[in-house]
Write an enzyme that holds these catalytic residues in place. Structure first.
Site, PDB file in Angstrom:
ATOM      1  N   GLU A 250      -9.322  16.899  -5.136  1.00  0.00           N
ATOM      2  CA  GLU A 250     -10.100  15.651  -4.985  1.00  0.00           C
ATOM      3  C   GLU A 250     -10.327  15.109  -6.382  1.00  0.00           C
ATOM      4  O   GLU A 250     -11.152  15.628  -7.134  1.00  0.00           O
ATOM      5  CB  GLU A 250     -11.450  15.937  -4.312  1.00  0.00           C
ATOM      6  CG  GLU A 250     -11.352  16.518  -2.911  1.00  0.00           C
ATOM      7  CD  GLU A 250     -11.086  15.467  -1.849  1.00  0.00           C
ATOM      8  OE1 GLU A 250     -10.850  14.295  -2.193  1.00  0.00           O
ATOM      9  OE2 GLU A 250     -11.112  15.836  -0.670  1.00  0.00           O
ATOM     10  N   CYS A 284     -16.868   9.034  -7.385  1.00  0.00           N
ATOM     11  CA  CYS A 284     -15.401   8.962  -7.352  1.00  0.00           C
ATOM     12  C   CYS A 284     -14.934   7.813  -6.461  1.00  0.00           C
ATOM     13  O   CYS A 284     -13.922   7.179  -6.731  1.00  0.00           O
ATOM     14  CB  CYS A 284     -14.824  10.275  -6.867  1.00  0.00           C
ATOM     15  SG  CYS A 284     -15.515  10.796  -5.314  1.00  0.00           S
TER      16      CYS A 284
END
Ligand code: NAD
Length: 480
Positions: A250, A284
């Site tokens: 990720e 993010c």
């Protein structure tokens, strides 16, 4: 610094000190807040050995799955009981608002509840092979799962991986970030109070390039789950190739929202506030680019500027609209990207610099227009409260702009015509697309990236299947 509160690593079911301690600052003041034991290579080896013993003993897998359900539910209860205390620590060490910090622990508890609901439903399939055969598949845990966590949402990102890993019967070694590692220790307290078997969870705070790298290369590592920057992710992937260790990656994003001509601007502005100023943009999946139909450009720029002017700036503990960045290094990086954007010819319609007159790590809410699509500010993740607004004339152009970076984490569409919104959403590159509300979705919805944003999916039912491997057993029944 003997007067600072001390935090410890959690190894083999015990809180463990170290010869050296790592200082953690309060980002609102830049002053030391607490310190945490700095894990050594020896500590990492001890944690890995403990996790391996837990796996080999079958403590997590030989029990009925209902036992894992009970453990996970107990962890969720213990997290809830610790939330007030833990959120205060998280807000102080990270700079984030107390409400967001509380929300992180509430979300952490939700991950354990959600995956508790799956722990006794990890069912295989039976495959017909005709007379004389019985064939079935089962899902087995990976074994020792090494999980490397970044500093922006340490507890909730940790819980996001830890909960499904435990639900599936893995033992876990977590590597916390060097910056903001303290509040994650409360998750270990919850696991300890829930009575998890020794070695099922271990937590190490240590230098990424030393302890993190050692865990990645460790012979006992059966899986790597990484959340963090692209550069570190690429380093980890190269190291993992040596043993062909499976990875869930990720990484970052440069996510865009498309504002079509008839979008509801109240929805857009509420989503800008959440999308790029929440957690000071250190997210993010932040909405770092706003692509606006040219007919609405002036109105959107004006309303976004008004929004930035309405944000109160202050220490997270006072719950302001905009909190400090996590560290001086992060502030320097964000400010540097803003300066380079201006040099490259972008127009800064508001912000662009650190907040003066404070020793805290505060960045002004910042908005750029007139940005070249090949410039750094349009292409690269800033990880701060910095938004780029860019005009488009056609749907095709909007999609090309949104898809035109090396990332592909999330995206958004704002449009009152659901048919066009859905058509646009299908064309956008990324693991998740929000229509008419940025961050719609939750613990239940799969999340992850394509391209440099990474691969594998966390969250939702699909998230659990990143923590198992399929085994097929084919049986020949003699005489049938
Ligand atoms: P980072 O890559 O600097 O560090 C992340 C973690 O990796 C830390 O625990 C660090 O100690 C460790 N690490 C560093 N070098 C290592 C090595 N060689 N081997 C093993 N581990 C190592 O990232 P960061 O600055 O902490 O976090 C910010 C980044 O994380 C941003 O790019 C952001 O987009 C990304 N992020 C992604 C998601 C997601 O789910 N996609 C979520 C949050 C943050």
């Amino acid at each position: 610094m003997g007067s600072l509160e001390r935090f410890y690593n959690y190894i083999d079911g015990a809180w463990t000190g170290s010869e050296t301690y790592r200082m953690v600052d309060d980002p609102a003041t830049g002053q030391p807040y607490a310190e945490i034991a700095d894990a050594s290579i020896g500590d990492a080896d001890a944690a890995m050995a403990s996790a391996r013993r837990c796996v080999d003993s079958g403590a997590l897998t030989s029990v009925r799955p209902a036992q894992r359900v009970s453990w996970l539910l107990a962890i969720a209860r213990e997290i809830k009981a610790l939330t007030e205390e833990a959120a205060l620590v998280l807000s102080r060490e990270n700079g984030k608002s107390l409400d967001i910090a509380r929300g992180e622990f509430e979300e952490s508890a939700r991950y354990f509840e959600y995956y508790a609901g799956m722990a006794d439903k990890i069912e295989g399939t039976s495959i017909p092979l005709g007379n004389g055969y019985v064939d079935f598949t089962s899902y087995e845990p990976m074994g020792v799962s090494v999980q490397i966590v970044p500093w922006n949402f340490p507890p909730s990102i940790c819980a996001r991986s830890l909960a499904p890993a435990l639900a599936a019967g893995n033992a876990v070694v977590v590597k916390s970030p060097e910056v903001s590692p303290l509040a994650m220790t409360f998750l270990m307290t919850a696991c300890e109070r829930a009575g998890l078997p020794r070695g099922a969870v271990n937590l190490l705070c240590g230098a990424g390039a030393v302890v993190g790298a050692h865990l990645v290369e460790h012979a006992e590592t059966n899986q790597i789950v990484f959340t963090g920057s692209v550069a570190t992710g690429q380093r980890i992937l190269r190291a993992a190739a040596e043993r062909a260790t499976p990875c869930v990656m990720e990484m970052g994003g440069k996510s865009a929202a498309i504002v079509h001509a008839d979008a509801d601007l109240d929805q857009v502005i509420a989503s800008v506030e959440a999308g790029i100023f929440f957690n000071a943009g250190q997210v993010c999946s932040a909405m770092s680019r706003l692509l606006v139909h040219r007919s609405r450009m002036e109105e959107v720029c004006q309303r976004v500027t008004e929004l930035t002017e309405s944000l109160s700036i202050g220490a997270g503990i006072t719950n302001p609209g905009l909190t400090p960045l996590v560290s001086e290094a992060q502030l320097t990086q964000v400010e540097g990207m803003c300066r380079r954007a201006i040099v490259e010819g972008a127009t800064c319609i508001t912000g662009g610099e650190r907040v003066s007159g404070t020793s805290g790590y505060f960045m002004q809410p910042t908005v750029f227009t007139d940005v070249a699509v090949d410039s750094e500010i349009f292409q690269q993740e800033v990880f701060g409260p910095v938004l780029v607004i860019h005009a488009f004339d056609s749907e095709d152009e909007a999609v090309a702009l949104a898809n035109g970076t090396a990332f592909g984490l999330v995206a958004g569409v704002f449009d009152q015509h659901l048919d066009r919104a859905l058509r646009t959403a299908r064309r956008l590159r990324g693991g998740q697309v929000f229509i008419n509300e940025w961050f719609a979705g939750g613990v239940e919805t799969p999340f992850g990236g394509v391209g440099l944003s990474g691969y594998g999916r966390e969250k939702g039912q699909q998230g659990l299947y990143g923590y198992v491997q399929t085994k097929n057993i084919a049986i020949r029944i003699a005489g049938e």
